[in-house]
Design an enzyme around this catalytic site. Structure first.
Site, PDB file in Angstrom:
ATOM      1  N   HIS A 281       7.572   0.674  -9.489  1.00 30.97           N
ATOM      2  CA  HIS A 281       6.602   0.793  -8.409  1.00 30.97           C
ATOM      3  C   HIS A 281       7.144   1.825  -7.426  1.00 30.97           C
ATOM      4  O   HIS A 281       8.363   2.040  -7.336  1.00 30.97           O
ATOM      5  CB  HIS A 281       6.409  -0.544  -7.700  1.00 30.97           C
ATOM      6  CG  HIS A 281       5.610  -1.546  -8.482  1.00 30.97           C
ATOM      7  ND1 HIS A 281       4.322  -1.295  -8.901  1.00 30.97           N
ATOM      8  CD2 HIS A 281       5.917  -2.804  -8.905  1.00 30.97           C
ATOM      9  CE1 HIS A 281       3.862  -2.355  -9.565  1.00 30.97           C
ATOM     10  NE2 HIS A 281       4.813  -3.279  -9.579  1.00 30.97           N
TER      11      HIS A 281
ATOM     12  N   CYS B  60       3.707   5.065  -8.537  1.00 30.81           N
ATOM     13  CA  CYS B  60       2.647   5.403  -7.595  1.00 30.81           C
ATOM     14  C   CYS B  60       3.222   6.218  -6.447  1.00 30.81           C
ATOM     15  O   CYS B  60       4.397   6.087  -6.095  1.00 30.81           O
ATOM     16  CB  CYS B  60       1.988   4.136  -7.046  1.00 30.81           C
ATOM     17  SG  CYS B  60       1.039   3.198  -8.260  1.00 30.81           S
TER      18      CYS B  60
END
Length: 262
Positions: A82, A122
């Site tokens: 992430h 991301c």
């Protein structure tokens, strides 16, 4: 057999499961990416090390050590987790600043070696609707400056999310597929990354109620000063010696490239 100092090296850092209490979801599919990358890069002659679910401190320590180890022509790093703009998260939920990782490789040991970073994470929470433009130039924040002879390929554009499902991430799975297809592994690096961008941008479209129709657009930040062929298949020359990516470097009329988005 090449000795340790004569090998191209790849370090795969994949965070799929986070520590208890960390408010980040498990990344189903990350293990598939890691296994496929390990298999393909090994086949292409890389000495591959896989690190699953390291903490932020462990990631910093890992790359600090890796930046001082000998390498033949190319060092490849894959960071999959992430993330937000400018960082990825360790298994402890703490940010790993990419700018800090990059600075480790600005040293004599890595001088004139090709450094390639693939970032599967991301870079924000926005979703890409897929807008066609005639040309695209992105101004990257100055803290993302990288050493000379380094390229950084992001799975997505600044501010946007990167997609992953049970079968893996669209970015890394597409990268692996290109290397497996005939001819692509012998391409010059920026050409290969451009084809990767095209494949992700034009062949992927998310499905499902929440993400239906959303797209993903990778982007490349480069400070390469020459044409390099880091995945070129080894061959034997007339004397029976193995050719390497270095022997394929275009050295005539060399000039430093502008950091660009492909």
């Amino acid at each position: 057999m090449d000795g340790p100092e004569e090998c191209n090296r790849a370090v795969l850092v994949s965070v799929a499961t986070f520590d208890s209490g960390v408010p980040l979801e498990k990344r189903s599919g990350a293990n598939r990416d890691a296994k496929k990358l390990h298999r393909i890069l090994t086949k292409l002659g890389y000495k591959v090390e896989l690190h699953m679910d390291p903490s932020s401190k462990e990631i910093y320590n890992l790359f600090s050590e890796e930046s001082r180890r000998p390498v033949k022509d190319c060092f490849l790093a894959v960071l999959s987790s992430h993330g937000e703009e400018g960082c990825v998260f360790g298994s402890d939920g703490k940010p790993v600043r990419l700018s800090r990782v990059f600075t480790y490789f600005d040293n004599e040991c890595m001088e004139k070696k090709t450094k390639l970073f693939l970032i599967q994470a991301c870079r924000g929470g926005a979703l890409d609707d897929g807008v066609e433009v005639d040309s695209s130039v992105s101004r990257f924040p100055p803290y993302l400056s990288v050493p000379v002879d380094t390229a950084v390929m992001f799975a997505t554009s600044p501010g946007y999310g990167a997609f992953m499902n049970l079968t893996g991430s669209v970015f890394l799975q597409s990268f692996c597929s290109l290397l497996e297809e005939q001819g692509h592994s012998n391409l010059e690096l920026t050409k290969l990354m451009t084809r990767l961008s095209h494949r992700v941008a034009y062949t992927f479209e998310a499905k499902g109620r929440k993400y239906d129709g959303k797209k993903e657009m990778p982007c490349l930040l480069t400070r390469l000063t020459r044409d390099v062929f880091p995945f070129a298949e080894t061959e034997k020359d007339r004397n029976g010696e193995r050719m390497s990516a270095t022997s394929l470097v275009v050295s005539q009329n060399v000039r430093q490239r502008i950091v660009s988005l492909s």
